[in-house]
Enzyme design. Structure first.
Site, PDB file in Angstrom:
ATOM      1  N   GLU A 165      35.574  33.503  36.767  1.00 31.85           N
ATOM      2  CA  GLU A 165      35.305  34.576  37.733  1.00 31.85           C
ATOM      3  C   GLU A 165      34.410  34.159  38.895  1.00 31.85           C
ATOM      4  O   GLU A 165      33.396  34.800  39.183  1.00 31.85           O
ATOM      5  CB  GLU A 165      34.735  35.805  37.021  1.00 31.85           C
ATOM      6  N   GLU A 371      41.092  37.247  29.873  1.00 24.66           N
ATOM      7  CA  GLU A 371      40.275  38.395  29.471  1.00 24.66           C
ATOM      8  C   GLU A 371      41.044  39.662  29.793  1.00 24.66           C
ATOM      9  O   GLU A 371      41.709  39.746  30.832  1.00 24.66           O
ATOM     10  CB  GLU A 371      38.922  38.440  30.209  1.00 24.66           C
TER      11      GLU A 371
HETATM   12  C1  BG6 Z   1      34.006  39.503  32.787  1.00 26.97           C
HETATM   13  C2  BG6 Z   1      33.169  38.361  32.317  1.00 26.97           C
HETATM   14  O1  BG6 Z   1      33.607  39.783  34.053  1.00 26.97           O
HETATM   15  O2  BG6 Z   1      33.876  40.736  32.191  1.00 26.97           O
HETATM   16  C3  BG6 Z   1      32.567  38.539  30.936  1.00 26.97           C
HETATM   17  O3  BG6 Z   1      33.868  37.159  32.396  1.00 26.97           O
HETATM   18  C4  BG6 Z   1      32.127  39.975  30.768  1.00 26.97           C
HETATM   19  O4  BG6 Z   1      31.519  37.624  30.800  1.00 26.97           O
HETATM   20  C5  BG6 Z   1      33.362  40.874  30.883  1.00 26.97           C
HETATM   21  O5  BG6 Z   1      31.446  40.236  29.576  1.00 26.97           O
HETATM   22  C6  BG6 Z   1      33.108  42.348  30.655  1.00 26.97           C
HETATM   23  O6  BG6 Z   1      32.072  42.810  31.473  1.00 26.97           O
HETATM   24  P1  BG6 Z   1      30.845  43.570  30.834  1.00 26.97           P
HETATM   25  O7  BG6 Z   1      29.895  43.799  31.952  1.00 26.97           O
HETATM   26  O8  BG6 Z   1      31.391  44.816  30.253  1.00 26.97           O
HETATM   27  O9  BG6 Z   1      30.272  42.649  29.803  1.00 26.97           O
END
Ligand code: BG6
Length: 473
Positions: A165, A371
């Site tokens: 990211e 993700e």
């Molecule tokens: C992504 C990241 O942006 O989103 C992760 O790569 C992150 O590290 C995930 O945990 C979810 O975001 P959050 O703020 O809910 O943890």
């Protein structure tokens, strides 16, 4: 398009899930590990413990056995730069190498394909003190670091991801520790850092292709479809503006070796253009620096309308209070057609298919989702039960859209939701859970950190067993 017959997931489809070192490993200063910006920053220290997190460093064997029980074909994790080089450069910390060797070997024992992210937000603090990504020396430090990773692990690791990211780091630099929230000219600084990260990535990919010709490497930005709030032509332009600034700026450089025209015009208009030194564009345009695939993270789509050219353009969305909107460029809107998670993130499985199609149309490269997932306040019920039907529904709806995208011709070769096991959310602590496995701890009370299978664990096991044919719960 509706299809009378769905195309199946390929026989070698990589079903798995993801984690990142600073959110999952704990052991933040053990066995020679140095501090990273995530250890030293103030992103969420007050709301949760980030030192132990899920204690995976000490528990990796049990954790991997759980992934194997779910039938994982792959597992995406990140290497903590500061476990290998405690100060970013200098002497290698052998215990860091040993840990990742053991982790990789444990995965291979169960035929789980490792996918390694080399950098997931956790820049070594020592490099940060020397200017971080504003300092061009960080590029050399990064290339030296990945060189060491390739030489120690590429005999067993085929798939590599460069930077997690990068676009979110640049767009929300203060939140992720790239710049001081009180500093002046933050955007100008961030786009210079961005240029340096792009150079670092290009050099890392080129080096990889030279020394690991049979492996595969790609970037891992957060990519999402951006909708115009209406059919008004000016809203369409606003959506194109954000799409270029948020998505294509990063991927056009990685794939084509050029700055996206709309994004570059934006940088010029705002006075954010980076200094490009002689030789930089050759490095960025080198054919050997082109990725083999694109990995991307997808959580929600975004909707925008035309800028009103006043301060009201800049609003906030969701739990992270991220600003969405920029005077003269676009304004953020919520989408009335979509439901939201309890953390305010819009749920949009069809937007996932749209994103897959857009990526395929533009780059024609194989894609992997690194993700995708639902952050929720899971409840541990009597008898160690977690009924996370909302997570099953979210993932099922997204997997269905992924299959439709395969029907559209998208070369999707893997799906790794966030997260394999509960970990600490970057901005919301561990009350916001994503995993298939519950980790028994609170924000500051670490309890026994016991692993408990959620309902989604059993569901995902069946999804993998049937190669995505049975999505029922
Ligand atoms: C992504 C990241 O942006 O989103 C992760 O790569 C992150 O590290 C995930 O945990 C979810 O975001 P959050 O703020 O809910 O943890």
């Amino acid at each position: 398009m509706n299809y009378s017959k769905l195309k199946p997931f390929s026989d070698h489809f990589l079903w798995g899930a993801s984690t990142s070192a600073y959110q999952f490993e704990g052991a933040w200063n053990e066995d020679g590990k140095g501090p990273s910006v995530m250890d030293m920053g103030n992103h969420a220290k007050d709301i949760s413990d980030f030192k132990v997190t899920s204690n995976h460093y000490h528990n990796y064997k049990e954790d991997i056995a759980l992934l194997a029980e779910m039938g994982f074909k792959t597992y995406r994790f990140s290497i903590a730069w500061t476990r290998i080089f405690p100060h970013g450069t200098g002497e290698i910390n052998q215990k860091g190498i040993d840990f990742y060797n053991s982790l990789i070997n444990e995965l291979l024992k169960y035929n789980i394909e490792p996918i390694v992210t080399v950098y997931h937000f956790d820049l070594p603090y020592a490099l940060h003190l020397k200017g971080g990504w504003s300092n061009k020396e960080t590029i050399d430090a990064f290339v030296n670091y990945v060189d060491v990773l390739y030489s120690h692990f590429s005999d067993r690791v085929k798939y590599w991801l460069t930077i997690n990211e990068q676009n979110m780091m640049i767009l929300h630099g203060a939140a992720i520790g790239l710049v001081n929230p009180n500093s002046k000219n933050q955007e100008k600084t961030l786009y210079q850092q961005n240029h340096h990260m792009l150079l670092a990535q290009a050099r890392a990919i080129k080096l990889f292709h030279e020394i690991c010709p049979s492996g595969k490497i790609g970037p891992a930005p957060n990519i999402t479809a951006i909708y115009p709030a209406s059919s008004k032509p000016e809203d369409i332009i606003a959506a194109m503006n954000l799409t270029s600034i948020r998505n294509w700026l990063y991927l056009d450089m990685a794939v084509f070796g050029t700055y996206n025209d709309i994004a570059w015009s934006y940088l010029e208009e705002k006075g954010y253009t980076p200094i490009i030194e002689e030789g930089d564009m050759e490095i960025l345009g080198d054919a050997k620096a082109k990725p083999d695939f694109i990995a991307f993270n997808y959580y929600a789509s975004s909707t925008v309308s035309a800028s009103k050219n006043d301060a009201t353009d800049k609003g906030t969305i969701g739990d992270q209070q991220l600003s969405l909107g920029e005077i003269g460029v676009y304004r953020g809107e919520s989408n009335p057609n979509l439901e939201k998670t309890p953390f305010g993130w819009e749920i949009d499985p069809i937007g996932f298919r749209t994103t897959l199609r857009e990526l395929n149309d533009r780059y024609h490269l194989p894609l992997i989702v690194t993700e995708n997932g639902l952050g929720e306040y899971d409840k541990l019920e009597a008898g160690d039960v977690v009924n996370d039907d909302y997570r099953i529904n979210y993932l099922r709806d997204h997997i269905q859209q992924a299959q439709l995208a395969i029907g559209d011709g998208v070369q999707l070769f893997g799906y790794c939701p966030w997260s394999a096991i509960d970990l600490v959310s970057t901005h919301s602590g561990c009350s916001k859970r994503y995993g298939f496995v519950f980790v028994n701890r609170d924000e500051h009370d670490l309890k026994d950190l016991k692993r408990i299978k959620k309902k989604s664990f059993h569901w995902y096991k069946k999804v993998i067993e049937t190669n995505g044919k049975d999505l029922s719960s």
